[in-house]
Structure formats: C-alpha cells, structure tokens
Design a protein around this motif. Structure first.
Motif, short mmCIF file in Angstrom:
data_model
loop_
_atom_site.label_atom_id
_atom_site.label_comp_id
_atom_site.label_asym_id
_atom_site.label_seq_id
_atom_site.Cartn_x
_atom_site.Cartn_y
_atom_site.Cartn_z
N ASP A 9 6.01 13.19 -2.04
CA ASP A 9 6.29 12.97 -3.51
C ASP A 9 5.18 12.55 -4.14
N TYR A 10 4.51 11.49 -3.68
CA TYR A 10 3.44 10.64 -4.82
C TYR A 10 2.06 10.99 -4.46
N GLY A 11 1.88 11.55 -3.06
CA GLY A 11 0.65 11.86 -2.71
C GLY A 11 0.22 10.49 -1.82
N THR A 12 -1.16 10.63 -1.16
CA THR A 12 -1.52 9.36 -0.18
C THR A 12 -1.90 8.02 -1.21
N PRO A 13 -1.71 7.11 -0.78
CA PRO A 13 -2.31 5.95 -1.54
C PRO A 13 -3.97 6.05 -1.26
N GLN A 14 -4.68 5.60 -2.39
CA GLN A 14 -6.19 5.73 -2.51
C GLN A 14 -6.66 4.38 -3.24
N THR A 15 -8.05 4.32 -3.04
CA THR A 15 -8.64 3.20 -3.73
C THR A 15 -10.28 3.63 -3.85
N THR A 16 -10.94 3.10 -4.86
CA THR A 16 -12.38 3.45 -5.09
C THR A 16 -13.37 2.31 -4.66
N ILE A 46 13.50 -9.55 14.67
CA ILE A 46 12.11 -9.18 14.84
C ILE A 46 11.34 -9.65 13.57
N ASP A 47 10.19 -10.43 13.36
CA ASP A 47 9.69 -10.89 11.93
C ASP A 47 8.52 -10.06 11.87
N LEU A 48 8.61 -9.70 10.60
CA LEU A 48 7.57 -8.67 10.22
C LEU A 48 6.97 -8.85 8.85
N MET A 49 5.78 -8.59 8.60
CA MET A 49 5.06 -8.64 7.44
C MET A 49 4.51 -7.25 7.13
N PHE A 50 4.69 -6.83 6.01
CA PHE A 50 3.87 -5.44 5.49
C PHE A 50 2.83 -5.81 4.75
N LEU A 51 1.62 -5.23 4.93
CA LEU A 51 0.39 -5.38 4.03
C LEU A 51 -0.24 -4.22 3.86
N TYR A 52 -1.06 -4.14 3.00
CA TYR A 52 -2.00 -2.97 2.71
C TYR A 52 -3.40 -3.58 2.15
N GLU A 53 -4.42 -2.71 2.28
CA GLU A 53 -5.75 -3.42 2.23
C GLU A 53 -6.09 -3.37 0.62
N HIS A 54 -5.95 -2.26 -0.28
CA HIS A 54 -6.31 -2.40 -1.46
C HIS A 54 -5.19 -1.90 -2.30
N ASP A 55 -5.26 -2.29 -3.69
CA ASP A 55 -4.52 -1.88 -4.64
C ASP A 55 -5.21 -0.39 -5.25
N GLY A 56 -4.36 0.27 -6.21
CA GLY A 56 -4.90 1.41 -6.66
C GLY A 56 -3.99 2.52 -6.91
N GLN A 57 -3.87 3.66 -6.87
CA GLN A 57 -3.03 4.65 -7.32
C GLN A 57 -2.91 5.57 -6.24
N THR A 58 -1.78 6.62 -6.07
CA THR A 58 -1.67 7.44 -5.27
C THR A 58 -2.19 8.90 -5.69
#
Length: 818
Positions: A9-16, A46-58
């Motif tokens: 739908d949106y493409g893969t998340p990316q950063t520069t 189950i206790d979970l936390m969702f993270l991602y490393e960098h902001d950016g756009q798909t």
C-alpha cells in the motif's frame, strides 16, 4: 503478512543517513514483564513495546506515501489484531501495551529517539525498573540491541540513587492500598491470599531483586548482563557477589518457586489469570494436592497449603523490609510516619549543594520544609533535584527564590503539579502569574514558520503552559470545577484549530490547494471536525481524550475523499504523538459510525444514512453532545442539525402508526439494555466505581439523554448542549423534570464531576474509583473549597447519591418500559 500488505500500500519505511543515502527502517518488538524475563505463566498476558529506529517517509505504494510513524502504528495495530483476535481456534495471547512510553496515552509505535528522550527526561523510576526485563523478541534485533544498550546507564547508575529505593516502596505501597480497597471480606482476602500481590508474595520478591539489581548493577556488570530479567538468575548473581546472604537467598528462591508453582496450578484449572487462593475448603484441598502438598496429622491438605504460604509470606516480608531499610539507612533516607504513609527525603546531598551555590533558594527551601507538609517537601526535593541540572535556570531562581514557597503550596496539593514542573522547571513562573500565559502566547504558525514539525512543537509548548495555568487557578486560585473544565476545553480547542491550520498550510499536505498564499481557507473547505463527548459538552479535564469525528461534503470524488482522509490521519498523528515537548492529548475517533472498524472520515450523506437505518439509541445519546469544532463550521452545523433531526424522528417523536408513548418505550428499552451492559462490563472497575456502577454518573447521562430525545429538547447545533448542569437546567425549564428531581440530578452530577476532577488534579490520571484514605485526605479539602456538600464522609455521600440516582433512573427509564 501485516508488513507485506503495508509495503504494497505505502512502500517500505525509509530514512536518509548522514551521507544522504536512503536506508530502510524496520520495526523492533521488545518483550517486557514475564515475557521479557522468560517467565510466562500458562495464562499470562504478554507485555510488548513497538519501536522503530528513524523517522522518515515510506517509499510509496498503490495508496501513496505516509510517514514512518503512521506506517509503524498501522503495523503495530496489525500485529496486535493478529495476536489478540478471537477466532474459532481461540486467540494467541492477551497483549498488554501499558508499559510503553506514556502508558495508555502513548503511541502504539514510538521512534527510538523519542523513547530515549522520554526515558532520559520524563520516565518514572518504576518505568526504568521494568526495563530490566526488556529484550528484543522480533524485528530489527541490531537496532533493538543498540536501544537497550543506550538505556543501561539510566537503569543501572554508578552512584547510589535514593529515588530507586523510594520508587520501590512507593510502588509496593500502592499495590497494598489497591488490595485493601476491595470491599469488605474481599479486600481482607486479597491482602492475605494473593500469591502475587499480597505482602511477602511474588511481587515483593521481584521488587526486592530488581531494586538490589539497580542499586549495584551500575558498578557490577554481572548483575546487568544476559539473563538479568530472570528473578531466579538475578537472585543467584546477588548471592554470588555477596549482596545477599545464603540464608536470604534460600528463603527467597524457595518461596518464589513455590508461589510460581501455586500460581501455575491456579491458572491451569480455568485458563484464567488468577492469583488468589480459592474460598472453599474443597477448592483449597484440590489446589494443595496439585501443588504437591499433602495432608498431615490433624490438618487437611488445604490447611497445610495455607500454612506454608503464610510462612513464606512472613519470611519474604521480613527480608524485604530488613534489606530495604538497610539501604535507606545507608543512603541517608529517614522514614516519617506522616500523612498516608508517605516518606520524607532527608536533606542528603541536596541541602549542602544548595547552601553552597544557591543560598537564597536554600533559605526559602528550609523555611518551606519547616512549615509545609510531607507532600510539599517531597515535591520540592524532586523539583530542585531536577532544576539543578540547569545552572542557568538555577541562577534565575536564586534571584527570585520566593517562587519556591508558592511551588511548595502547589506541590502539597497535587502530584501532577510535581510531575509537570519537574519536566519543565522553568514553568515555575506560571505558578506565580498564571494569567501571563494568555498575554505571552504566540500563534503557532507565527512562532515557528520554518516547518510543520517546528510549528507543532511551538503549539505543544503553548498548550502545556495553558494547561498549567488552568491547574494553578484550580489548585491555588478560586476556579470552580466547571470553570476549569471550560478553561481546559478552550486550551484544547485552540490547539486543535491551530494543528488543523498547520496541517492544511503545510506544503506537504495533499490539500494544499485550499491554501491562499499559505493561509488555509478552513471555512470554505469541504471538511469539518465535530466534537463529541466531554469535548462536545465543554467539560474537558486533566487526562481527557478529545472525542471527535471528521466529515466531508457529499459528492466528493474518491481521490478528494482520500486526500481529506489523509489530512485527518495526519492531524490525529500530530496531535496525539509524544514528542520532546510532550503530547497535546489523545484523540479518540471511535464514536464515529461503526467505531474503530469505520472509515476515519465520512461524508455528511453517509452519516445521515447510517443514523437513519443503523444507529442504536446509545449512539443517538452520544450525538446529542455534538457541536462544531474546526474546519468548515457551516458544514458541521448543517450535519449536526440533519443527524439530530433524524434521531428525533427515530427515537423521540411519534412515528406513523405508533404513539409517542410507544416510541419512548422503545427508546427507554434500548438505553436500559445498553446501560445494563455497561454496568456489567464496568464490574471490572470494582464496586467502588462512581461512574459505571448502579446509580453512578452513567445513570445521570442516560436519564438526560432519554428526556432530551423523548421530549424533543434538542440543543442548538451551533452551540452544543453545554455542560451537564446546563443540560439539567434546560430540561427542567422545559417542564420535563420537576424541581425535586432536577435537584437530585444536579447534586449528583456536581458531586461526581467534582470528585472525578479532584482526583485528576491530585494524581494526574483519570479514575472513577473511590479514593483510598490517604488520597481522600487530599481530595476532600478541594471539595470543601468548591462547596460540594459531602456530609459526614465522602464515601457516605457517594453511596447516598448512588441510591437516589438509581431510584430516579428506575422511575424515569425502567418504568417507561412498562
């Protein structure tokens, strides 16, 4: 599978990166709690936390591009749906997300920089402590490992930190109070028969182990290494290094293993998350035998089990209190039997440093300590400990130390006040002059025109100050509850309208065509926001969600409708995101047609059709609180008028072939059915609830909704119904309520709303439970200042109100079914 669909739908998340090279970004899933420590029970959440490393756009897909933040929130939602959905084969797990940054108010997925900022500046000690068990379970293991390594210096500090031990005792005392709050015999049993939470149970062993781990882990890497999340592994390491003796280790490890065995057997029986021993002798005997406990001479197996558990409770509690009291004595902390079991921090290193570097602050602090209560003293200690990190600010405070005394009075009344000023010490000036916020406020678009993110940051700061000013007026001024609600609602409206204007003006917005020279023409756009809930009635409070729905003009093409839907999503993300400047407030759009399963934005035509054919009575009651919020005001007013007219025809007026009495009976029946379901679901909140329980605030709301619809007393669409007291007055003036009944409703609404408000002011959290005694001592003076009558006691006042309101509910709604 969720990731594959989103990528399509949106493409893969990316950063520069720094070299302008495009890098892909992946999700990180952290396990916490028992899953993180590899100690799951048979019926554990189950206790979970969702993270991602960098902001950016798909990169872009069939639907378009979105921000990484939006992508990973959608991905987290997909993962949770897959794991938790109940299917014919059952559900995989129950998932608890409350341990993420900012708890229930936080985003489902958080960038690593935002998470690190949160843990470095705003996280409470127990939040750092629970990270001991964090480990990467899925996704980008390398990035997750780097994140956990960044957290190590925060969790394990090289120096002894008094706040660590204090946090353990405070958290433990909170659990004990919660157990004792259960009504009657239930509370007594919970306090002595819960293998997890009772004093001396599993939680005490875990707290003690983690506390010692944090106290010594900064100097001893062995305590913070691989496997540190396991309680038994850590106990063994504490023994190996001599931090506990062999006798204490044996007793703690033996008790822990036995409690966990009993806990497993309890949960295996019914597949439920149970920790409390059975009531019946037969049930105890069966549990004992399953746990390997046999009868002895003159004692049943159940009695033997109770004896062993009581012995373990006693031994663990003795070790817990002895070891932690030693840490307190060595660390220079003294316990004071002051109000509510609270403990004061002795001067320790703070006093000498202030005396040496900031004598004016030290002098005023010493005076405040001698005249103010323990809450004020603790608040001042935490505040100044934080403020000392900024020498420039401390120099300004030294020039005006009298602010300390007023801040102490502020802290005495509210833990929320302590938290707010510890996060932003410079805001102490607002405590002295809250009205200055209005004169100093700068429009967001003007103060940071260079980018959308910078302008939103400015908007969040303005909102934070606006909320603090309202808090000061409520706690130190003369503002009554409904005046504070109005002030907080104005803060929210200003932020909402500013955020929408920024989202529309942003060059990246898909709706930039509605800009004229960079200034969005919101009034002409085919888009409107409608307020519902407490935002609709102008009763927003501390920790309130902002309930709203998004509407477009009918007849838009699919491409235009999709563009406005993206704008709505962009707005929600901007307003609800946690950033270094904080959060504006959570936005709740679930009151839209079909709830969370419906489209985030609907046309006015769709709303009309839905309310004509599908809406239930409770949804009609919800829409009675609607009022225009932002965007095209004319569109919002027209939509509200049309929908409310439909609701009046469906639920409140005579239909062809039917009498008005018949219509009213159907309305009453539907409302009573929904109210009964809410009451049953609310049983999970406990019988002390003054919102869900019979005779609670929901009864008041359903009575008003019924009378409004049955008598055709619709509010003006342009203004909304106003707060609950105004609604009661309008119904009374129309002759739908006699003065005696109106006064009963008015008194109950005032009591419930004021009690809820006082609890939020003191704690900073939304609750509808009766406060335990120590908290009631802080709440009652506020009610007295607001002249809310409570008679002999707060508890008796609420119980009396519940009886009167339930009687009135039965007379008006339940009798209408007959």
């Amino acid at each position: 599978a969720c990731e594959q669909k989103l990528d399509n739908d949106y493409g893969t998340p990316q950063t520069t990166d720094a070299s302008e090279r495009v890098q892909s970004v992946r999700m990180i899933i952290l396990s916490l709690g028992k899953l993180g420590g590899q100690e799951l029970n048979y019926a554990s959440d189950i206790d979970l936390m969702f993270l991602y490393e960098h902001d950016g756009q798909t990169a872009g897909g069939t639907v378009g591009t979105i921000s990484n933040a939006e992508y990973f929130v959608k991905l987290a939602q997909g993962v949770l749906k897959t794991v938790t959905d109940v299917t014919p084969e059952g559900a995989l797990f129950r998932v608890d997300m409350r341990l993420r940054p900012e708890g229930q108010q936080g985003d489902l997925a958080v960038s690593i920089p935002s998470a690190l900022q949160y843990y470095r500046s705003r996280a409470r000690e127990w939040e750092l402590q629970m990270l001991i068990r964090a480990r990467v379970s899925a996704g980008d293991f390398a990035a997750g490992g780097r994140f956990l390594r960044e957290l190590q210096p925060l969790i394990y500090r090289p120096e002894f930190d008094l706040a660590v031990a204090q946090a353990v005792l405070d958290a433990r005392e909170g659990i004990s109070r919660e157990l004792r709050r259960q009504p009657g015999l239930r509370g007594e049993r919970e306090a002595t028969s819960n293998v997890k939470l009772s004093p001396g149970g599993i939680r005490d062993i875990e707290f003690l182990t983690q506390c010692l781990q944090r106290l010594y882990g900064g100097k001893d890497n062995w305590l913070a290494g691989r496997g540190a999340g396991s309680t038994l592994v850590t106990l063994q390491r504490l023994l190996d290094k001599g931090y506990i003796n062999g006798r204490d280790f044996f007793r703690l490890a033996t008790a822990y293993q036995f409690f966990r065995k009993v806990e497993h057997r309890l949960q295996l029986r019914q597949g439920l998350q149970r920790h409390t021993l059975p009531d019946s002798a037969g049930g105890l005997d069966r549990l004992a035998r399953r746990s390997g406990v046999e009868p002895a001479v003159g004692r049943t197996a159940g009695e033997q089990l109770l004896g062993r558990i009581a012995q373990h409770f006693s031994e663990v509690r003795e070790i817990y209190e002895r070891v932690l009291s030693t840490q307190f004595r060595d660390g220079g902390v003294t316990a004071s039997p002051d109000r509510g079991g609270q403990k004061d921090l002795a001067p320790g290193p703070l006093g000498p440093r202030l005396q040496s570097e900031y004598p004016g602050v030290a002098r005023v602090l010493a005076e405040a300590r001698s005249t103010q209560d323990s809450y004020a003293r603790r608040g001042l200690h935490h505040y100044l400990t934080t403020a000392l990190l900024d020498p420039e600010f401390m120099s300004r405070l030294e020039a005006k130390p009298e602010l300390i005394a007023r801040a102490g009075a502020f802290f005495a009344r509210s833990d929320l006040a302590v938290e707010a000023l510890c996060r932003n010490p410079e805001d102490i000036a607002i405590v002295e002059d809250p009205d200055s916020v209005i004169s100093e406020s700068v429009p967001a678009a003007a103060c940071a025109p260079e980018s959308f993110d910078a302008a939103m940051a400015c908007l969040r700061i303005d909102h934070r100050k606006c909320m603090l000013a309202a808090l000061v007026h409520a706690l130190l001024g003369t503002a009554q509850p409904f005046e504070t609600f109005a002030a907080i609602t104005r803060c929210a409206e200003t932020a909402i309208q500013g955020a929408l204007r920024l989202a529309m003006a942003d060059p990246a917005s898909p709706d930039a065509r509605w800009n004229s020279g960079g200034v969005p023409d919101m009034e002409s756009a085919p888009f409107a926001m409608i307020a519902l809930g407490r935002l609709g009635t102008s009763e927003m409070d501390i920790a309130s969600d902002a309930d709203m729905i998004f509407v477009t003009e009918e007849g838009l093409c699919a491409e235009e409708a999709a563009a406005w839907a993206r704008l709505a999503e962009r707005f929600v993300n901007a307003v609800s995101s946690h950033t270094r400047e904080g959060i504006l407030f959570p936005v709740d759009t679930r009151l839209r047609p079909r709830g969370a399963d419906g489209e985030i934005i609907q046309s006015a035509a769709y709303l009309r059709k839905y309310f004509e054919t599908e809406a239930q009575a409770w949804e009609a009651a919800t829409f009675l609180k609607a009022r225009p919020l932002a965007g095209n005001r004319a569109l919002a007013i027209r939509t509200i008028e049309q929908v409310q007219g439909i609701l009046l025809n469906r639920f409140g007026s005579e239909r062809p072939g039917e009498t008005a009495a018949t219509t009213s009976r159907e309305l009453a029946e539907q409302l009573a059915h929904t109210r009964d379901r809410v009451e049953r679901e609310g049983a999970a909140h406990g019988t002390g609830s003054f919102k869900h329980a019979a005779g609670g605030y929901y009864d008041v709301e359903y009575i008003l909704a019924y009378l409004t619809l049955a008598r055709g007393l619709l509010p003006r669409a342009a203004e909304g119904p106003g707060h609950v007291l105004r609604q009661i007055a309008a119904i009374e003036s129309a002759g739908a309520l006699d003065p005696a009944r109106a006064q009963t409703l008015r008194a109950a609404a005032l009591l419930y709303r004021s009690l809820d408000h006082a609890l939020r002011l003191v704690t900073g959290a939304a609750t509808n439970q009766m406060p335990e005694p120590a908290l009631a001592e802080r709440v009652t003076p506020l009610l007295a200042e607001w002249k809310v009558p409570i008679g002999a006691s707060l508890e008796s006042a609420v119980l009396s109100s519940r009886r009167e309101i339930r009687r009135l509910y039965e007379q008006i709604i339940l009798n209408a079914n007959n």
